[in-house]
Design an enzyme around this catalytic site. Structure first.
Site, PDB file in Angstrom:
ATOM      1  N   ASP A 112     125.327  66.899  45.659  1.00 51.98           N
ATOM      2  CA  ASP A 112     126.277  67.402  46.644  1.00 51.98           C
ATOM      3  C   ASP A 112     127.141  66.230  47.108  1.00 51.98           C
ATOM      4  O   ASP A 112     126.919  65.080  46.711  1.00 51.98           O
ATOM      5  CB  ASP A 112     125.567  68.130  47.786  1.00 51.98           C
ATOM      6  CG  ASP A 112     124.845  67.207  48.748  1.00 51.98           C
ATOM      7  OD1 ASP A 112     124.561  66.060  48.376  1.00 51.98           O
ATOM      8  OD2 ASP A 112     124.564  67.631  49.889  1.00 51.98           O
TER       9      ASP A 112
ATOM     10  N   SER B   6     128.092  66.580  54.606  1.00 53.94           N
ATOM     11  CA  SER B   6     127.260  66.898  53.463  1.00 53.94           C
ATOM     12  C   SER B   6     127.960  67.873  52.524  1.00 53.94           C
ATOM     13  O   SER B   6     128.981  67.551  51.942  1.00 53.94           O
ATOM     14  CB  SER B   6     125.912  67.445  53.939  1.00 53.94           C
ATOM     15  OG  SER B   6     124.999  67.524  52.864  1.00 53.94           O
TER      16      SER B   6
END
Length: 534
Positions: free
Chosen positions: A288, A142
């Site tokens: 992100d 992530s």
């Protein structure tokens, strides 16, 4: 006493990757002791750690053994030949780790759908649910720094795993044989149009409106995998005036322009804000790296400013609840703003507070139409993606901004309206990053043993959320007064102690909004001083 040398030699013998074998052979005894001090354990829905050789890192051997454990768990709970979807981002090692996971699952008798290219995590979550797969595995870390990678597990229904499944899998991993002896069967990447199906769902949820084509958007995927999919999702929904940050658009596992590729980190969104100013964009969007989180910036009288996750969550919730069926459910976490608890009943909806993480949010209850957490995570289509989804959230936010523009208003006007209706809310997060994880436990122990009795001139009530009689039990301490709340907890994914602060100041009249915000900001700064002193 364990013979470290023997343990290392056995690991090297069992490691199927010559590169990590060589890496271990080149380490001195001190480094080896660190690498073998402990193994990666299942945390937030899987594994996450530095890409390095040995049991404490992300590498082919660790991923192989972890997947063997997942396969053993799935074999116990599902029929042979069930489908598992495997995807990945573009980080270092992701391609090799995804192939290893797919091949172990195939050898264990599962029908594996291996996504052919790096793809956003929400696409994997969508595919797992839409295809009726018994599990999905996404190789991603992530928004972690470039040195890290991870392994995220979804179970049937497309939601992240929760206990006791994680404990069962971890036990199977502990019992797994050496990685080189675990069978692997080659898997050809799928030709199924998984991303197209995901984009069709996004467009179906928020149909194109020709009048929205004029909204100018600046976007960055922050060196991650969300850029092309996000641009196509916006285009399919009618947004054609999209400008992208060129230096951050292509996937790059080194993240050369950001130290921490997280839109929440100071400075991380600077380039998209600069682009928004340059092209006079009404909306800035920062994803992100795996595109499950979305932060937005909105043009105001002093230029474009980034909204907090709580501000964005309030705007989305207000929009969804104004058209959702009566009695619909919305959810946020214990560290998110308290606004949703007031907004939901005012709009004829129900509200549920959960523990942190979307594995809990998407299980909040029947009738869920929206869930969010303050860490810029938004689940705007729980029927299709039972996790946070930065791309579908970005498309919805673009529609909200375009609708408001037609009225001569902006998202900032919505926030003003909500503050007048429910009180001026200001919040922030104070993080204490550590190098020694034991420091976090020490800080929590000190807080529990000697909590403050007053903060910002007000008497506080102290509640330890890690006691057996607590409904939402977690390692956190909550400090509250009539007008503010502080929650202190360790991060679940990073070496940080986090303090979540919120102040609510009543707004007496329309003219009192600015003074109320000033009063709230003064109180917030006092609370931040306390958090920095932990």
């Amino acid at each position: 006493m364990t013979d470290l040398g023997a343990v290392v030699r056995q690991w090297i013998e069992d490691d199927p990757d010559p590169a990590t074998q060589a890496e271990l052979r080149d380490l001195d005894e001190s480094d080896l002791a660190s690498r073998f001090a402990g193994a990666l354990t299942f945390g937030t829905a899987g594994l996450r750690g530095p890409v390095q050789a040995g049991p404490s890192g992300m590498n082919v051997a660790v991923v192989t053994r972890a997947t063997h454990g997942v396969a053993q768990y799935l074999s116990r709970h599902h029929v042979p030949g069930s489908e598992v979807v495997v995807g990945r981002d573009a980080r270092h090692g992701s391609a090799e780790f995804a192939v290893a996971a797919a091949e172990v699952l195939a050898a264990a008798g599962f029908r594996v759908t291996l996504l052919p290219d790096p793809a956003p995590t929400p696409v994997l979550a969508f595919a797992t649910r839409s295809r009726g797969a018994v599990a999905g595995i996404q190789v991603t870390a992530s928004h972690n720094p470039a040195a890290d990678n991870g392994y995220k597990v979804y179970l049937d229904g497309g939601a992240q795993l929760v206990s006791p499944a994680d404990r069962e899998i971890e036990e199977f991993i502990r019992q797994a044989p050496g990685a080189s002896s675990i069978a692997r069967t080659p898997v050809a990447p799928t030709s199924d149009p998984v991303i197209t199906q995901y984009l069709d769902r996004v467009a179906q949820r928020v149909p194109e409106r020709p009048s929205h084509a004029g909204l100018r958007i600046a976007l960055t995927p922050m060196h991650g995998v969300g850029g092309p999919v996000a641009v196509e999702a916006l285009r399919s929904s009618g947004f054609t005036d999209v400008h992208t940050v060129t230096s951050q658009f292509d996937a790059d596992p080194d993240f050369p322009t950001v130290t921490f590729p997280n839109p929440e980190e100071p400075g991380a969104a600077d380039q998209v804000l600069a682009l928004a100013a340059e092209v006079d964009a009404a909306l800035a969007i920062a994803l992100d790296p795996d595109a499950d989180r979305c932060a937005i910036g909105v043009r105001g009288p002093n230029g474009v400013r980034m909204l907090t996750g709580d501000e964005t969550g309030a705007v989305i919730a207000d929009r969804i609840l104004r058209s959702a069926p009566a009695g619909s459910l919305v959810a946020s976490t214990i560290v998110s703003s308290s606004l949703l608890s007031a907004l939901a009943p005012a709009r004829g909806a129900r509200y549920r507070r959960t523990l942190t993480g979307f594995k809990w949010l998407v299980r909040a209850g029947d009738g869920l139409v929206y869930a969010y957490e303050e860490a810029i995570g938004h689940c705007v289509d729980p029927d299709a993606v039972r996790d946070k989804d930065g791309i579908s959230a970005a498309v919805l936010l673009a529609h909200i901004a375009a609708d408001l523009a037609e009225e001569g208003r902006t998202i900032l006007d919505v926030l003003d309206d909500l503050d007048r209706e429910f009180g001026a809310r200001v919040g922030t997060q104070v993080s204490r990053r550590v190098t020694d994880l034991s420091e976090i436990g020490d800080m929590m122990t000190r807080l529990r043993s000697a909590p403050p009795t007053t903060l910002a001139g007000a008497t506080v009530t102290v509640r330890d959320l890690n006691t057996p009689d607590t409904e939402l039990r977690t390692d956190a301490v909550e400090l509250t007064s009539e007008r503010f709340r502080v929650i202190v907890r360790p991060s679940g994914t990073e070496p940080k102690l986090k303090a979540y602060l919120e102040v609510v100041e009543p707004v007496a009249t329309a003219e009192d909004l600015a003074p109320a915000r000033t009063r709230a900001a003064d109180t917030l700064e006092s609370l931040a001083d306390f958090a920095r002193s932990l």
